[in-house]
Design a protein around this motif. Sequence first.
Motif, PDB file in Angstrom:
ATOM      1  N   LEU B 509       3.036   5.914  -2.269  1.00 33.78           N
ATOM      2  CA  LEU B 509       2.320   7.323  -1.990  1.00 33.78           C
ATOM      3  C   LEU B 509       1.297   7.438  -3.011  1.00 33.78           C
ATOM      4  CD1 LEU B 509       4.664   9.904  -0.122  1.00 33.78           C
ATOM      5  CD2 LEU B 509       2.839   8.263   0.839  1.00 33.78           C
ATOM      6  N   PHE B 510       1.729   7.366  -4.242  1.00 33.81           N
ATOM      7  CA  PHE B 510       0.994   7.628  -5.503  1.00 33.81           C
ATOM      8  C   PHE B 510      -0.175   6.351  -5.529  1.00 33.81           C
ATOM      9  CE2 PHE B 510      -0.525   7.504  -9.716  1.00 33.81           C
ATOM     10  CZ  PHE B 510      -1.078   8.945  -9.826  1.00 33.81           C
ATOM     11  N   GLY B 511       0.130   5.397  -5.231  1.00 33.26           N
ATOM     12  CA  GLY B 511      -0.659   3.811  -5.097  1.00 33.26           C
ATOM     13  C   GLY B 511      -1.963   4.357  -3.972  1.00 33.26           C
ATOM     14  N   ILE B 839       1.165  -3.980  -0.658  1.00 34.11           N
ATOM     15  CA  ILE B 839       1.013  -4.234   0.930  1.00 34.11           C
ATOM     16  C   ILE B 839      -0.114  -3.410   1.406  1.00 34.11           C
ATOM     17  CG2 ILE B 839       2.155  -4.194   2.987  1.00 34.11           C
ATOM     18  CD1 ILE B 839       4.668  -5.427   1.695  1.00 34.11           C
ATOM     19  N   VAL B 840       0.220  -1.749   1.039  1.00 33.95           N
ATOM     20  CA  VAL B 840      -0.663  -0.819   1.412  1.00 33.95           C
ATOM     21  C   VAL B 840      -2.117  -1.214   1.139  1.00 33.95           C
ATOM     22  CG1 VAL B 840      -1.252   1.594   1.409  1.00 33.95           C
ATOM     23  CG2 VAL B 840       1.242   0.707   1.851  1.00 33.95           C
ATOM     24  N   ALA B 841      -2.262  -1.360  -0.224  1.00 34.50           N
ATOM     25  CA  ALA B 841      -3.555  -1.662  -0.499  1.00 34.50           C
ATOM     26  C   ALA B 841      -4.307  -2.874   0.216  1.00 34.50           C
ATOM     27  CB  ALA B 841      -3.365  -2.129  -2.081  1.00 34.50           C
ATOM     28  N   GLY B 853      -9.176  -2.184  -3.692  1.00 33.74           N
ATOM     29  CA  GLY B 853      -7.910  -2.467  -3.754  1.00 33.74           C
ATOM     30  C   GLY B 853      -6.941  -1.497  -4.848  1.00 33.74           C
ATOM     31  N   LEU B 854      -6.105  -1.740  -5.537  1.00 33.56           N
ATOM     32  CA  LEU B 854      -4.821  -1.117  -6.050  1.00 33.56           C
ATOM     33  C   LEU B 854      -5.703  -0.854  -7.512  1.00 33.56           C
ATOM     34  CD1 LEU B 854      -2.447  -0.245  -5.037  1.00 33.56           C
ATOM     35  CD2 LEU B 854      -1.444  -2.230  -6.425  1.00 33.56           C
ATOM     36  N   ASP B 855      -5.485   0.453  -8.060  1.00 36.15           N
ATOM     37  CA  ASP B 855      -5.944   0.877  -9.163  1.00 36.15           C
ATOM     38  C   ASP B 855      -4.474   0.508 -10.206  1.00 36.15           C
ATOM     39  OD1 ASP B 855      -6.447   1.926 -11.736  1.00 36.15           O
ATOM     40  OD2 ASP B 855      -7.429   3.547 -10.753  1.00 36.15           O
TER      41      ASP B 855
END
Lengths: 115, 893
Positions: B509-511, B839-841, B853-855
Amino acid sequence: VSSRDINILRESLDLVILKALTSGPRHGYAIAEWIEGATGEVLFVDEGTLYPALHRLARRKLVETEWGVSDNNRRAKFYRLTAAGRARLKQQAPAWHEFVDALSRALRSNAQEHA
Amino acid sequence: MKFFDGIRRALRLPPERPQDIEREVDDEFAFHIAMRESSLRSKGLDARTAAVEARRRFGDAEEARQACLDEDLPAFRAARFHDRLEDIARDIRIAARSLRRSPAFALAAATLVALGIGGTTSVFSIVNAIYFRPLPYPKADRIALLQASFADPLCDRRCARSATSAEIAVWRKSARSIENIGTIELRQGPVATSSGSMVLEGAAIDHELPTILGLHAAVGRMLVPADFTDGAAPALVLSYSAWLAKFGGDSSVVGQLATIGDVSYRIVGVLATESELGPPIYSFNVRTAEYILPQTRWPASLHQVIGILRPGANVAEAEGELTRLLREGNGAPWQASVRPLRDALAERYRGSFTMLFAASLVVLLLTCMNVGGLLVARLNDRIPELATRAVLGATRFQLVQQVVVETGLLALAGGIGGVAIALYGTSAARLIPLERLPFWTPIVMDSRVLVLAAVLALVGGLALSIAPLVTLSPPRIASELRALVVGAPTRARGRRIVVGLEVAFSVVLFGISGILIKQLVSAERIDLGSAKRSVVFVALANRGPAKDGGWPDRMIQGLYALPRVHAVAISGLAKRMTATRERRDSVMRAPSALRRAAVYVEGRPDPIPDLLFRIATIVTRDFFTATGIRLVAGRPFAATDDARAPGVIVINETAARKAFGDASAIGKRIRIESGGTLGEWLTIVGVVPDQRQPFSTHPARLEELYRPWGQVDAEPANVAVRVEGDSREIAPLLPKAMHAVDPSVAIASVDPVEVWFDRVMWAARFTTDVLTTFALFALVLACLGVYATVSYVVGRRRREMAIRVAMGATQRDVISSVLRSSITMLLSGLGAGVVGAIIVARLARSMLFGSDGLDIIALGTAVVAIFTAGVIAAYLPARRAAVADPLVSLRAD
């Protein structure tokens, strides 16, 4: 006019039951016996009709119930007069005496006298 | 069940179910008949006759039984309802006692609930106020923006232009789907009043607009049709907010004169607050137009056309009709567009709304999860107690009831805290500078949202907390009880799974919130570069006498003389483009096929396909320094790039990529064919980043090019001044310095970049602020949740630790063993969470426009924070247990 006032038979049975309990707690069969002895078996045709009356009185909290053990050592449900039941008996009995007197006078009198 | 009934009767327990009542009546009747039978037998009857006679005398047993039940059952039900209420009251007492015994758990759970409910409600309330409040105009649902547009790859989707006066006249006369049409355009510049001169931004409107929008005055009068006729005394109406801000709400200002340019207007009134004009009716640089005045001449080009649909007319119909009328007029393939206000509004805020909404959901989910996780961990430990109660006759319903009551108590405490936080949160939202908010929105706590958030958080938490009870089957009860008798059960695996899942979900969730923020922050960074805090833009009004060739140098010299000025540059458009207003207008309005320029690269015969240049920006030498645009390759323009030197050009990354792919563009030569003439060869000396628009839904970026002032004859349009320190301090000095150089210079606006930034970016900025707060909040929530669960779980191992201490283990052994298992548990959760976030990213990349994408930094921070919280949560109770007297600890269980 409430249903209580018009149902003379039911009301009278209630009153007799309360009377039956004045000498102490009794189970249903003992009440039936007492009534038979006291009224000469005229009050009710079937003994089973006693129980709805008992349960009605219990619901109105005029009697209270408890499971106990009978004289011959069987488990039985006992009914005991409550303070409310005793008060009810005291209050209703004179009215019933008057009612019954009035009713019997009326039934004994000659109908033509008043015509 | 017979057995339990026997026990109940043996213990003379009161009846629990309707069947018990029936059985009692049957027993009573059976006793009566049996008594009668024996009485008859004693009178000499044989057994069979006695039985028959007893039944005959009793009469219709079935009827009597029914009559008794009719008396008893209603009373029984009422009593049972009463008992149930008493049960709940007792459960509340038990729950309160058990919560008092574990205050840390109670506090943590209530805090989590409060934060979740309060935070979500705050954000939802703000979002709701900004995005869902209808516009204040009485017939807002029928009002639409009308435009003529033309499909062109140069524009995001379609190139749109304002309809001309002739087109509007045709529409007004012939369109049946449109009731009326009005226009509005920008007026900016200095306004002189008796209280001094100030720069105001207003709107010139035509005579139909007040009726269409239902505008009315709060003080004085609104503009009336007579004000719009030729020869009428010029009249002006102030906006309510400008009246308060600039004139102190003084009603004596009505009746005074305001001079704009060479016309003196009489101030005849002040607009009511709900009649202010702002986006999407028209986008001003200020929040709402500060005044309105009658439009006397036809506007140049940047006016907005506002139509009101006839009741019942639909948008598609209107679009078709207007398009037909448009083509009848000039034959060109123009297309009319009718955009209802609410659509324009939704489009304007869509991007940020999606993100805020997603973020709110993320926090709500985190809340559910953390509360649920904590409840599950606690419940897991109470299973022996619950199993005991189950054996003692409690139904599953009663067990669930007890859990629900306890959760309810926590929820109540949390809910009260949540309301407090929501009230604080929404009042904090009022601190947001007004210019960042749409003009019609008051922010108040939304009680429906509060209830919704509370219900969601609790239902989620409750569902999670009740789930383990469903597994409380008889065999489970038996094994729990055996464990209770034989020794402390170890449910370590169950607990580890709970903690692991919670950690994993928190990271995921934080991602997500990290992705959302990165999206916004990167949009902001690309747009403004490092210059953000130290540039002042001065926009020149395109009035006044033409400027000679030496003007830019003189102006730049004059401004360099000011203190703390670090760089000055002027940008403009080639004179060729601005020669006459008519020419410029025709260029601006032409389908862009006419504006398209073919670009040839040296050594290749054909022009670069798909390479389209917008009109070049002509800039003076220090332009990139002054604006803070950093070159990604090559050099900025130099003093030597003058008329005698070979032609040079700076292009942006998109242009470089299209022309040269991955190869370097520096040193390559291109030439531009435009309007049928082929330009000279230009050497590319520098490449700058794309000036990306935030929240652009269009993936393609536009090509840009910059040419040096000395090589192109240009008309100044903007002056950029880079200063040391706060640009807001030096901004007021600039007009004076410029007037000293050229008294005739007309200044449209002086904008410190942060003010400009606020104006342009308020929505994005606001969203970023809220999201950042949200992400921090989410992280705090995740840490709290993990802390609470881990410390609770470790705390329950007190007994085991005490035994180990009693058996001679050192404090160090005990602590390190607890830490080791906790760290394993945390790491597996974190690992799963990171995988989930990746995966969510991936998914987000396809769903969110241009998501990068992901930070990594955000995710790393989250992982470290959650891990730290978890380790501290494991260490503290472990140390307490290790240091404590083992006997005390053992007795506590």
